[in-house]
Design a protein around this motif. Structure first.
Motif, PDB file in Angstrom:
ATOM      1  N   GLY A  14       0.796  -1.212   0.000  1.00 54.89           N
ATOM      2  CA  GLY A  14       0.000   0.000   0.000  1.00 54.89           C
ATOM      3  C   GLY A  14       0.830   1.264   0.000  1.00 54.89           C
ATOM      4  N   SER A  15       2.119   1.154   0.349  1.00 53.73           N
ATOM      5  CA  SER A  15       3.001   2.319   0.407  1.00 53.73           C
ATOM      6  C   SER A  15       4.453   1.839   0.388  1.00 53.73           C
ATOM      7  N   GLY A  16       5.376   2.796   0.391  1.00 57.42           N
ATOM      8  CA  GLY A  16       6.796   2.497   0.548  1.00 57.42           C
ATOM      9  C   GLY A  16       7.394   1.612  -0.531  1.00 57.42           C
ATOM     10  N   LEU A  17       8.288   0.698  -0.101  1.00 59.91           N
ATOM     11  CA  LEU A  17       8.997  -0.160  -1.048  1.00 59.91           C
ATOM     12  C   LEU A  17       8.041  -1.078  -1.800  1.00 59.91           C
ATOM     13  N   GLY A  18       6.992  -1.542  -1.134  1.00 55.93           N
ATOM     14  CA  GLY A  18       6.030  -2.410  -1.793  1.00 55.93           C
ATOM     15  C   GLY A  18       5.322  -1.709  -2.926  1.00 55.93           C
ATOM     16  N   LEU A  19       4.906  -0.470  -2.710  1.00 56.78           N
ATOM     17  CA  LEU A  19       4.232   0.291  -3.754  1.00 56.78           C
ATOM     18  C   LEU A  19       5.179   0.607  -4.899  1.00 56.78           C
ATOM     19  N   ARG A  38      -4.194  -2.818   5.581  1.00 52.71           N
ATOM     20  CA  ARG A  38      -5.281  -1.852   5.403  1.00 52.71           C
ATOM     21  C   ARG A  38      -5.853  -2.044   3.999  1.00 52.71           C
ATOM     22  N   GLU A  39      -7.001  -2.664   3.905  1.00 49.44           N
ATOM     23  CA  GLU A  39      -7.561  -2.986   2.595  1.00 49.44           C
ATOM     24  C   GLU A  39      -7.810  -1.736   1.763  1.00 49.44           C
ATOM     25  N   ALA A  40      -8.215  -0.646   2.400  1.00 45.60           N
ATOM     26  CA  ALA A  40      -8.452   0.596   1.662  1.00 45.60           C
ATOM     27  C   ALA A  40      -7.163   1.098   1.013  1.00 45.60           C
ATOM     28  N   GLY A  54      -5.441  -5.575  -9.091  1.00 45.27           N
ATOM     29  CA  GLY A  54      -6.381  -5.883  -8.030  1.00 45.27           C
ATOM     30  C   GLY A  54      -5.822  -5.617  -6.653  1.00 45.27           C
ATOM     31  N   ALA A  55      -6.673  -5.778  -5.652  1.00 42.99           N
ATOM     32  CA  ALA A  55      -6.281  -5.535  -4.264  1.00 42.99           C
ATOM     33  C   ALA A  55      -6.910  -6.591  -3.377  1.00 42.99           C
ATOM     34  N   VAL A  56      -6.207  -6.898  -2.288  1.00 48.45           N
ATOM     35  CA  VAL A  56      -6.722  -7.851  -1.308  1.00 48.45           C
ATOM     36  C   VAL A  56      -6.150  -7.497   0.057  1.00 48.45           C
ATOM     37  N   GLY A  57      -7.016  -7.458   1.073  1.00 48.95           N
ATOM     38  CA  GLY A  57      -6.545  -7.187   2.422  1.00 48.95           C
ATOM     39  C   GLY A  57      -6.063  -8.459   3.083  1.00 48.95           C
ATOM     40  N   GLY A  58      -5.477  -8.319   4.271  1.00 50.98           N
ATOM     41  CA  GLY A  58      -5.054  -9.501   5.011  1.00 50.98           C
ATOM     42  C   GLY A  58      -3.786  -9.291   5.793  1.00 50.98           C
ATOM     43  N   ASP A  59      -3.734  -9.922   6.954  1.00 51.69           N
ATOM     44  CA  ASP A  59      -2.576  -9.885   7.842  1.00 51.69           C
ATOM     45  C   ASP A  59      -1.715 -11.107   7.547  1.00 51.69           C
ATOM     46  N   VAL A  60      -0.479 -10.888   7.106  1.00 48.63           N
ATOM     47  CA  VAL A  60       0.377 -12.003   6.692  1.00 48.63           C
ATOM     48  C   VAL A  60       0.785 -12.891   7.862  1.00 48.63           C
ATOM     49  N   SER A  61       0.601 -12.415   9.084  1.00 45.94           N
ATOM     50  CA  SER A  61       0.967 -13.236  10.247  1.00 45.94           C
ATOM     51  C   SER A  61      -0.147 -14.169  10.690  1.00 45.94           C
TER      52      SER A  61
END
Length: 267
Positions: A14-19, A38-40, A54-61
């Motif tokens: 959603g931000s930073g290196l990932g974006l 943060r899905e939004a 596309g987008a998908v929310g979720g906690d990787v832990s």
């Protein structure tokens, strides 16, 4: 178009290196699915990439949320060719004896366990389709000893070994597993730490042979290479992208700031 027609799932994008990585992958022709806690934020990032993403929310832990994330991506796109395990949480920068166990556990859970869980969930689909590429976010903190960064460093060092093990285990399935170890990168998080006086950029630049902090795009371009067919015989490695920070070992400054041209901030 090095990634044309590839499907890439990028966690924490959603931000930073990932974006920055998602943006580079989209530019190179990949169909990107952005994950974020943060899905939004994931949805906004995906919209910014243009149509078809596309987008998908979720906690990787959380194992159940990881399974749902991967299933949703496969249902939408039919395959996953590239996985980037980028999701992470910031460190505390406090002495080890003052760090609560909850801080240690959260960083291990998100960085290390998260990388393990998402890789494990995606691998069966990659095996069925005949291969894929998994890219992990290590760090110079996983290679060098950085005081007061206990949990973060341990998690990142674990990611380095996980990368080697999975690269060897899944190589016969044509799944390449590699990692990038960023040095000091000028992200919003880093800018906040500089503003708070917790990082001294001049000191970092003197310690870095190339004399500057990196940009998110520097990491993204390394990711593009490792995800592409140009790296088809590369697996199990951690690639430092740090301006020479890890390589330097002399008892002196690596770079003289006095040599900079004040008009360009370069030699």
């Amino acid at each position: 178009m090095q990634l044309k027609d590839k499907v890439a799932l990028i966690t924490g994008a959603g931000s930073g290196l990932g974006l920055a990585t998602a943006t580079a992958f989209a530019r190179e022709g990949a169909r990107v699915v952005v994950n974020d806690l943060r899905e939004a934020a994931a949805e906004a990032a995906a919209q910014g990439l243009g149509e078809g993403h596309g987008a998908v929310g979720g906690d990787v832990s959380k194992e159940a949320e990881v399974a749902a994330m991967v299933e949703a991506t496969l249902a939408r796109c039919g395959r996953i060719d590239i996985l980037v395990n980028n999701a992470g949480v910031p460190d505390s920068f406090v002495p080890t004896i003052e760090q609560p166990l909850s801080h240690w556990q959260r960083l291990i859970d998100v960085h290390l366990t998260g990388t393990y869980l998402v890789s494990k969930a995606v691998a069966p689909a990659m095996m069925r389709q005949g291969g894929g590429a998994i890219l992990n976010l290590n760090s110079i903190a996983g290679v060098l000893g950085l005081p007061v960064r206990t949990a973060y460093s341990a998690a990142k060092a674990g990611i380095g070994m996980l990368t080697r093990v999975l690269g060897c285990e899944w190589g016969p399935h044509n799944i390449r597993v590699n990692a990038v170890a960023p040095g000091y990168i000028l992200t919003p998080l880093t800018e906040g730490l500089i503003a708070a006086g917790r990082i001294d950029p001049a000191r970092i630049r003197r310690r870095t042979p190339m004399g500057r902090l990196g940009a998110p795009e520097d990491i993204a371009e390394a990711m593009v290479f490792l995800a592409s067919d140009r790296a088809r015989f590369v697996t199990g490695i951690t690639l430092p992208v740090d301006g020479g920070y890890c390589a330097f070992g002399a008892p002196s400054d690596a770079f003289a700031l006095d040599d900079l041209d004040p008009r360009t901030d370069r030699p």
